[in-house]
Design an enzyme around this catalytic site. Sequence first.
Site, PDB file in Angstrom:
ATOM      1  N   ASP A   1       0.805  -1.225   0.000  1.00  0.00           N
ATOM      2  CA  ASP A   1       0.000   0.000   0.000  1.00  0.00           C
ATOM      3  C   ASP A   1       0.838   1.275   0.000  1.00  0.00           C
ATOM      4  OD1 ASP A   1      -2.604  -0.981  -0.200  1.00  0.00           O
ATOM      5  OD2 ASP A   1      -2.660  -1.487   1.926  1.00  0.00           O
TER       6      ASP A   1
ATOM      7  N   ASP B   1      -6.838  -4.314  -4.306  1.00  0.00           N
ATOM      8  CA  ASP B   1      -6.543  -2.948  -3.836  1.00  0.00           C
ATOM      9  C   ASP B   1      -5.249  -2.416  -4.462  1.00  0.00           C
ATOM     10  OD1 ASP B   1      -7.704  -4.853  -2.097  1.00  0.00           O
ATOM     11  OD2 ASP B   1      -7.563  -3.552  -0.366  1.00  0.00           O
TER      12      ASP B   1
HETATM   13  N1  GLY Z   1      -6.726  -1.367   1.061  1.00  0.00           N
HETATM   14  C1  GLY Z   1      -7.354  -1.862   2.208  1.00  0.00           C
HETATM   15  C2  GLY Z   1      -8.820  -1.678   2.202  1.00  0.00           C
HETATM   16  O1  GLY Z   1      -9.409  -1.260   1.228  1.00  0.00           O
HETATM   17  O2  GLY Z   1      -9.395  -1.949   3.255  1.00  0.00           O
END
Ligand code: GLY
Length: 377
Positions: free
Chosen positions: A88, A149
Amino acid sequence: MWNEALMHAVEKTKANIGKFGDLFPWTGIDGGDYKRSNHDDWTEGFWSGLLWLSYEASGDPAFREAAIRTVHSFRKRLIEHKALDHHDIGFLYMPSAAAWWMLEEAEEAKRLGLEASEILLGRWRPAGGYIQAWGPAHDPQNGGRIIIDCLLNLPLLYWAYEQTGDSRYLSTAMAHAEKSRKFLVRGDDSSYHTFYFKQENGEPIGGGTHQGYTDGSTWTRGQAWGIYGFILSYRYTRNPLYLETSRRMAAYFIDRLPEDQVTYWDFDAPVEDGTPRDSSATAIACCGMLELIAHLPESDPDRIRFEAAVHRCMKSLTEYYFTDDDPEAEGLLRHGSYHVRGGMSPDDFVIWGDYFYMEALMRLVRDVPGYWYERKS
Ligand code: GLY
């Protein structure tokens, strides 16, 4: 209506600056304060992004000063390599460091963004041919796992390629986008949250979920990440498959919206009294559809369909979910969810929901698209 909502959101963000100090809003129960995080999750960049958007909306230097302070804190986090062993990195460093570079060409911000992109690049697993989502290399649980994600983290690599011309960034982002398209998107345009591969050779094992209802269900935020993520990959690569994938995922999303146009947390979760929603999924999907519309020809019938859907969704978010009726509320959007099945913030303010709501407003009012790409390109 959008401009008024934007101005209220900016006012609320200003009031929050003093309250949060050097900490970062994370999730929060309506009627209570936002829980603060101390730079140890994937979410901190969204507060920086809200500050930059508010600065662009208002020109008020208080937002700029606060945003720059957050960028300095992201430098410290990078030096300490604090909570960065995950994919992330784009969520953290695009709306903070890259945003400062995009707005003001601050060299230190560009350097920071490029250093961050090296961390993301370091998660490429050549044997499997993917970016590993979580944990260290060879992790028995997560070493072979990708998640949807990550499509929103690829812009950091595309951006780094544009800044440096270093093809490693581009080839990694393109390979991972393709892997995601082939394995995370199902034949009916729904999506897996995660997919597993054999670590030693990339042989596919199967799809699953982490935050969704079941392994074969469609977690609504995952679908929203797909809508937005694929159209961003299209913007950078011009591969028409990504435009089509985003378009089809958007159609799946809007065809399954409930009456008030704000998704429940998973398209396959049974709906009964009290089933949690995820307002953040709807805000993300709106941003994705607004980006998608910008790439569709005037004559494309989906333009009208997606535009109408965005207006319906944003109207509902603004009338029923936005906290402009409550000056004390620190969050902007009610009824977001983080991880319903895991019992984490199933019905709360979530900072990424606030960010994408304001990004959607800025797209509607000012044609300002957030911080996932350089506006001049
Ligand atoms: N990227 C983590 C979520 O969307 O919870």
